[in-house]
Design an enzyme around this catalytic site. Structure first.
Site, PDB file in Angstrom:
ATOM      1  N   GLY A  71       0.591  -1.264   0.460  1.00 38.45           N
ATOM      2  CA  GLY A  71      -0.009  -0.118   0.232  1.00 38.45           C
ATOM      3  C   GLY A  71       0.845   0.884  -0.220  1.00 38.45           C
ATOM      4  O   GLY A  71       0.607   1.988  -0.842  1.00 38.45           O
ATOM      5  N   THR A  72       2.571   1.627   1.074  1.00 40.73           N
ATOM      6  CA  THR A  72       2.407   2.433   0.773  1.00 40.73           C
ATOM      7  C   THR A  72       3.330   2.456  -0.728  1.00 40.73           C
ATOM      8  O   THR A  72       3.101   3.674  -0.991  1.00 40.73           O
ATOM      9  CB  THR A  72       4.040   2.660   1.745  1.00 40.73           C
ATOM     10  N   ASN A 151      -7.769   3.858   9.080  1.00 33.41           N
ATOM     11  CA  ASN A 151      -7.309   2.073   9.045  1.00 33.41           C
ATOM     12  C   ASN A 151      -7.183   2.434  10.745  1.00 33.41           C
ATOM     13  O   ASN A 151      -7.392   1.402  11.222  1.00 33.41           O
ATOM     14  CB  ASN A 151      -6.158   2.633   9.241  1.00 33.41           C
ATOM     15  N   GLN A 179      -7.341  -0.209   2.955  1.00 34.75           N
ATOM     16  CA  GLN A 179      -9.002  -1.161   4.422  1.00 34.75           C
ATOM     17  C   GLN A 179      -9.681  -1.169   3.473  1.00 34.75           C
ATOM     18  O   GLN A 179     -10.556  -1.885   4.676  1.00 34.75           O
ATOM     19  CB  GLN A 179      -8.424   0.020   5.785  1.00 34.75           C
ATOM     20  N   SER A 199      -3.955  -3.604  -0.923  1.00 33.54           N
ATOM     21  CA  SER A 199      -2.176  -4.338  -0.491  1.00 33.54           C
ATOM     22  C   SER A 199      -3.040  -5.252   0.154  1.00 33.54           C
ATOM     23  O   SER A 199      -3.662  -5.807   0.970  1.00 33.54           O
ATOM     24  CB  SER A 199      -1.790  -3.309   0.926  1.00 33.54           C
ATOM     25  N   HIS A 201      -1.688  -7.461   2.601  1.00 31.10           N
ATOM     26  CA  HIS A 201      -1.501  -8.668   3.994  1.00 31.10           C
ATOM     27  C   HIS A 201      -2.282  -7.884   4.654  1.00 31.10           C
ATOM     28  O   HIS A 201      -2.660  -8.525   5.594  1.00 31.10           O
ATOM     29  CB  HIS A 201       0.132  -8.305   4.800  1.00 31.10           C
ATOM     30  N   THR A 237      12.375  -7.152 -11.801  1.00 32.45           N
ATOM     31  CA  THR A 237      11.594  -8.610 -11.642  1.00 32.45           C
ATOM     32  C   THR A 237      10.649  -8.461 -10.483  1.00 32.45           C
ATOM     33  O   THR A 237      10.350  -8.529  -9.641  1.00 32.45           O
ATOM     34  CB  THR A 237      12.878  -9.575 -10.972  1.00 32.45           C
ATOM     35  N   CYS A 325       3.501   5.531  20.930  1.00 33.69           N
ATOM     36  CA  CYS A 325       4.391   5.380  22.264  1.00 33.69           C
ATOM     37  C   CYS A 325       5.564   6.070  22.478  1.00 33.69           C
ATOM     38  O   CYS A 325       6.301   5.253  21.365  1.00 33.69           O
ATOM     39  CB  CYS A 325       4.013   4.431  23.071  1.00 33.69           C
TER      40      CYS A 325
HETATM   41  C1  LIG Z   1      -5.031   3.675   5.183  1.00 35.46           C
HETATM   42  C2  LIG Z   1      -3.480   2.438   4.488  1.00 35.46           C
HETATM   43  N1  LIG Z   1      -2.827   2.738   3.850  1.00 35.46           N
HETATM   44  C3  LIG Z   1      -1.394   2.301   3.432  1.00 35.46           C
HETATM   45  C4  LIG Z   1      -1.422   1.129   4.025  1.00 35.46           C
HETATM   46  C5  LIG Z   1       0.364   0.575   3.708  1.00 35.46           C
HETATM   47  O1  LIG Z   1       0.492  -0.519   3.241  1.00 35.46           O
HETATM   48  P1  LIG Z   1       1.470  -1.563   3.036  1.00 35.46           P
HETATM   49  O2  LIG Z   1       1.687  -1.699   5.163  1.00 35.46           O
HETATM   50  O3  LIG Z   1       1.041  -2.444   2.436  1.00 35.46           O
HETATM   51  O4  LIG Z   1       2.498  -0.641   3.077  1.00 35.46           O
HETATM   52  C6  LIG Z   1      -2.195   1.270   5.134  1.00 35.46           C
HETATM   53  C7  LIG Z   1      -1.235   0.015   6.036  1.00 35.46           C
HETATM   54  O5  LIG Z   1      -1.363   0.260   7.691  1.00 35.46           O
HETATM   55  C8  LIG Z   1      -2.927   1.292   5.662  1.00 35.46           C
HETATM   56  O6  LIG Z   1      -4.118   1.077   6.913  1.00 35.46           O
END
Ligand SMILES: Cc1ncc(COP(=O)(O)O)c(C=O)c1O
Length: 380
Positions: A71-72, A151, A179, A199, A201, A237, A325
């Site tokens: 996702g990032t 999230n 999410q 994403s 995972h 790749t 924290c």
């Molecule tokens: C809303 C949202 N965007 C992006 C991400 C990032 O995804 P990734 O962990 O696959 O890089 C997350 C992960 O917590 C997320 O909850």
């Protein structure tokens, strides 16, 4: 003591069926999809099939799927890739102040590169106001990025309405659906989105794989350079094993989404019921009917996340919070600060519990009892 995982919004355990689909690929399909020989062709064939499955899951076509590391990277590619490719049309970007840091920090980076960014506030229901967006839109706005589901709170944003508003504007519309994907059926045309991040995972697939949907007509610069993979938009790749795991997770999710949602809604209600029966004082951040069933964000007044999370962990309950924290102090959650204001106690006393495949009615109820016991001890 049984450990109970209530942090599925952070990440999910891989489904056994996903692992089973990946093992033979690890063992047998090691070819490079760019190779012309039989080994490469086999890998290419699997990659193409998976791309079709993922595209279908959001009603897109396969050319519009760009595999990323998650996702990032999808958020980074969406924002930076379109900003750079479209700066001749303007330098204004709109996003919200409740986005995941994958979007927020990318927007901040673009500001340093000379783009102007408007961060929309949210109302006290946690949603953006379409009127604010209308006011913020300018002739030189090139991109609007609003997450689908938050999230931390699980609150759903009015994506279709935003898509409708942007229909006649030059700005591309990106949504971070990381999410949302596991909970809400997505049709990119119906939503009117041009870019969408996902994403694996978060849906019981492997880590390190995700995709960016990018509508065929949009202009997007690559952020890295190399071979011709992903139509040069994301060279390197391909992660074939990850893609196969992702594909399997998506097939299962599409089939089971409805029943999973029902199950998670029941868990959420059972969890809340125990807290009520135990006479715990709490507030829910976000209206239940505007959040996805797998997430519940609860404020426990009179305490703070640091104490709560440490005690939950000691009692075997894994949950989390948006508040970071750091050495004895608690940084308020930026999402809850956006909803309630920076100094509101909710920003440092709220916990996200998120349900998923690791849960059963029994362990959810047991977790709620452990949580209630801790709250009673901490809040006198
Ligand atoms: C809303 C949202 N965007 C992006 C991400 C990032 O995804 P990734 O962990 O696959 O890089 C997350 C992960 O917590 C997320 O909850």
């Amino acid at each position: 003591m049984e450990h109970i995982y209530l942090d599925h919004a952070a990440t999910t355990p891989m489904d056994k069926r996903v692992i089973e689909a990946m093992v033979p690929i690890y063992e047998e399909v090691f070819g490079n999809p760019s190779s012309v020989h039989a080994y490469g062709r086999k890998a290419r064939q699997l990659l193409d099939e998976a791309r079709r499955t993922l595209a279908k899951s959001i009603h897109a076509n396969e050319k519009e799927i760009i595999f990323t590391s998650g996702g990032t990277e999808a958020d980074n590619l969406a924002l930076i890739g379109t900003a750079l490719a479209n700066k001749h049309k303007g330098n204004h970007i709109i996003t919200t102040n409740i986005e995941h840091h994958a979007t927020l920090h990318t927007a901040e980076y673009l500001e340093k590169e000379g783009f102007k960014v408007t961060y929309l506030p949210v109302q006290d229901n946690g949603k953006i106001d379409i009127i604010d967006l209308k006011k913020a839109l300018k002739h030189d706005t090139i991109l609007v990025s609003v997450m689908y589901v938050n999230n931390e709170t699980g609150i759903i944003q009015p994506i279709e309405e935003i898509g409708e508003l942007l229909k006649d504007h030059q700005a591309y519309f990106h949504t971070d659906a990381v999410q949302a994907y596991g909970s809400i059926e997505i049709d990119v045309d119906k939503l009117g989105v041009d870019l969408l991040s996902v994403s694996a995972h978060k849906i019981n697939g492997p880590k390190g794989i995700g995709f960016l949907y990018a509508r065929e007509s949009i202009k997007l610069n690559a952020l890295q350079f190399g071979g011709e993979q992903e139509r040069k938009r994301r060279p390197g790749t391909e992660n074939v094993v990850g893609v196969i795991g992702f594909k399997t997770a998506v097939e299962l999710m599409v089939k089971e989404r409805e029943s999973r949602n029902e199950k998670y809604e029941a868990f959420r209600q059972q969890f809340l019921q125990v807290l009520k029966e135990e006479n715990i004082t709490f507030d829910i951040n976000g209206k239940i009917d505007s959040t996805i069933p797998s997430i519940i964000n609860i404020s426990f007044s009179g305490t703070n996340v640091e104490k709560l999370l440490a005690n939950f962990d000691l009692s075997g309950v894994a949950a989390s919070s948006g508040s970071a924290c750091t050495a004895g102090s608690v940084e308020p959650s930026h999402v809850l600060s956006a909803i309630y204001g920076a100094n509101n106690p909710c920003t440092t006393n709220s916990i996200r519990f998120s349900f998923g495949a690791a849960n059963t009615t029994e362990n959810v109820v047991e977790a709620a009892h452990r949580v209630a016991k801790i709250i009673k001890r901490l809040v006198k």
